[in-house]
Design an enzyme around this catalytic site. Sequence first.
Site, PDB file in Angstrom:
ATOM      1  N   TYR A  95     124.662  66.959  19.617  1.00  0.00           N
ATOM      2  CA  TYR A  95     125.941  66.266  19.789  1.00  0.00           C
ATOM      3  C   TYR A  95     126.621  66.563  21.038  1.00  0.00           C
ATOM      4  O   TYR A  95     127.132  65.433  21.616  1.00  0.00           O
ATOM      5  CB  TYR A  95     126.778  66.285  18.638  1.00  0.00           C
ATOM      6  CG  TYR A  95     126.603  65.456  17.299  1.00  0.00           C
ATOM      7  CD1 TYR A  95     127.040  64.150  17.307  1.00  0.00           C
ATOM      8  CD2 TYR A  95     125.883  65.945  16.406  1.00  0.00           C
ATOM      9  CE1 TYR A  95     126.668  63.387  16.295  1.00  0.00           C
ATOM     10  CE2 TYR A  95     125.520  65.184  15.221  1.00  0.00           C
ATOM     11  CZ  TYR A  95     125.938  64.023  15.198  1.00  0.00           C
ATOM     12  OH  TYR A  95     125.721  63.304  14.157  1.00  0.00           O
ATOM     13  N   GLU A 137     125.943  65.478   7.752  1.00  0.00           N
ATOM     14  CA  GLU A 137     124.648  65.686   7.985  1.00  0.00           C
ATOM     15  C   GLU A 137     124.436  67.109   7.158  1.00  0.00           C
ATOM     16  O   GLU A 137     123.433  67.335   6.740  1.00  0.00           O
ATOM     17  CB  GLU A 137     124.292  65.562   9.328  1.00  0.00           C
ATOM     18  CG  GLU A 137     124.379  64.085   9.854  1.00  0.00           C
ATOM     19  CD  GLU A 137     124.348  63.982  11.415  1.00  0.00           C
ATOM     20  OE1 GLU A 137     123.992  65.001  12.004  1.00  0.00           O
ATOM     21  OE2 GLU A 137     124.685  62.816  11.593  1.00  0.00           O
ATOM     22  N   TYR A 190     114.466  55.669   1.312  1.00  0.00           N
ATOM     23  CA  TYR A 190     113.168  55.766   2.397  1.00  0.00           C
ATOM     24  C   TYR A 190     112.751  57.191   2.533  1.00  0.00           C
ATOM     25  O   TYR A 190     113.687  58.170   2.487  1.00  0.00           O
ATOM     26  CB  TYR A 190     113.657  54.700   3.637  1.00  0.00           C
ATOM     27  CG  TYR A 190     114.755  55.413   4.530  1.00  0.00           C
ATOM     28  CD1 TYR A 190     114.788  56.567   5.302  1.00  0.00           C
ATOM     29  CD2 TYR A 190     116.181  54.694   4.420  1.00  0.00           C
ATOM     30  CE1 TYR A 190     115.774  56.822   5.937  1.00  0.00           C
ATOM     31  CE2 TYR A 190     117.180  55.109   5.029  1.00  0.00           C
ATOM     32  CZ  TYR A 190     117.091  56.009   5.834  1.00  0.00           C
ATOM     33  OH  TYR A 190     118.159  56.490   6.522  1.00  0.00           O
ATOM     34  N   ARG A 206     109.401  56.780  12.141  1.00  0.00           N
ATOM     35  CA  ARG A 206     109.581  55.515  11.419  1.00  0.00           C
ATOM     36  C   ARG A 206     110.040  55.696  10.183  1.00  0.00           C
ATOM     37  O   ARG A 206     109.596  56.714   9.221  1.00  0.00           O
ATOM     38  CB  ARG A 206     108.579  54.600  11.454  1.00  0.00           C
ATOM     39  CG  ARG A 206     107.838  54.348  13.033  1.00  0.00           C
ATOM     40  CD  ARG A 206     108.885  53.605  13.671  1.00  0.00           C
ATOM     41  NE  ARG A 206     108.612  53.039  15.175  1.00  0.00           N
ATOM     42  CZ  ARG A 206     108.527  54.045  16.226  1.00  0.00           C
ATOM     43  NH1 ARG A 206     109.051  55.092  16.260  1.00  0.00           N
ATOM     44  NH2 ARG A 206     108.104  53.451  17.331  1.00  0.00           N
ATOM     45  N   VAL A 270     109.441  41.894   4.942  1.00  0.00           N
ATOM     46  CA  VAL A 270     109.295  43.375   4.593  1.00  0.00           C
ATOM     47  C   VAL A 270     110.728  43.870   3.780  1.00  0.00           C
ATOM     48  O   VAL A 270     110.452  44.981   3.380  1.00  0.00           O
ATOM     49  CB  VAL A 270     108.800  44.156   5.801  1.00  0.00           C
ATOM     50  CG1 VAL A 270     109.738  44.387   6.728  1.00  0.00           C
ATOM     51  CG2 VAL A 270     108.023  45.406   5.239  1.00  0.00           C
ATOM     52  N   THR A 389     120.161  46.329   6.994  1.00  0.00           N
ATOM     53  CA  THR A 389     119.347  45.465   7.925  1.00  0.00           C
ATOM     54  C   THR A 389     118.143  46.349   8.255  1.00  0.00           C
ATOM     55  O   THR A 389     118.614  47.674   8.393  1.00  0.00           O
ATOM     56  CB  THR A 389     120.220  44.985   8.818  1.00  0.00           C
ATOM     57  OG1 THR A 389     121.227  44.251   8.700  1.00  0.00           O
ATOM     58  CG2 THR A 389     119.596  44.245  10.216  1.00  0.00           C
TER      59      THR A 389
END
Length: 407
Positions: A95, A137, A190, A206, A270, A389
């Site tokens: 950061y 985080e 994910y 990815r 997808v 998105t």
Amino acid sequence: MLTPTQKTIIRATVPALQAHGDTITRTFYARLFTAHPELLNIFNPANQQTGQQARSLAASVLAYAEHIDRPDTLEPMIRRIAHKHVSLEVQPEQYAVVGEHLLAAIAEVLGEAATPDILGAWAAAYHDLAALMSGTERRLYRAGAAQDGGWTDFTPLRIVRKTRESSLITSFVLERPGGEPLPTYLAGQYVSVKVNVPGDTHWHIRQYSLTQAPTTRQYRIAVKREPGGAVSTFLHDHTLEGDELLVHVPAGDFTLRPSERPAVLISGGVGVTPLLSMLHTVLTETPERPVMFIHAALNRSVHAFRAEVGALAAQHPQLRTLVFYADAQSAGPDRQHAEQVGLISTDTLRPALPEGADVYFCGPAGFVSTLKGILDELGVPVSRRMTETFGPSQQFARPAEALAEPA
């Protein structure tokens, strides 16, 4: 901590950010990667080339400036970015590096207009934002490592099955090499996959949605072959069952919420992947809950998981399906789903929406934007819409809408 004077300065710079934000962020990334090329191991170069990453950062900065008096309203935006950062293993010390080059980019683009007071206010604002982000985080990192089967950083998982789901999409089933349990996940989340493509200088990371109901035995992801995509091409063409991939613990805040209301799951291309996990989960955990599964594709050849969803519909009477094919030649007599030729519109979607339903939708940016407009016309409250998105979000430039999404 920002002073009242500094908050006034930040608010006053909103017009300048609106006018120059894209240029500032493009300048920032150019400076950052020149000084720290190792960060190219984190960022997706395709998003840099298209400008998506710069626009996403500009939109996020604008949202922060416009809500400087009520940073708590930024919590949905902070949470989504934090999940992405954690999946990339962004570290707190990075950061400071980002802040240095962001302030330098502001000074370069605004020139004499970037007075010491303006730069000082933005330095203080960035410090506060960085502390908020890194704190969020840190909690996610701890939770990921502390959960049953959890780990830190990336760990190798073995490809135990590789299946062609359409002409563009292949699924990969992953397990631990020793068969140990995996950490569970929430439907819609994910995992990140880290790949060193032969001949490439940098690592690539990815994110790929998990496509089954949560399980600790295996992860199934689906990868779309992207034109010129280094990682998707490598995974499709150069991996075999038995190979290992470096994988991060699951992340993501686009998840299925507990509810007794009907669920409507709408996907484009997808974007079907996280909704497929939600579909399996609803049918397994709340079998009495009505579900409408709607998918839009160019044609049948690129329609992934068509047979899988059709089989679920045959087994579960509470599930209805509807498919939109843009190509008029796609519809045929052997139908597993109700089919329509053309694009989703207000008129075609209206009869498919149960009253009072929760609506989840996912796909490319244009698809998501179109669906938001349709749902506006149909009067679906923002509180009952959940969306994601694929790619860097451009929606933070409309903070009133983005921040209205519930936790």
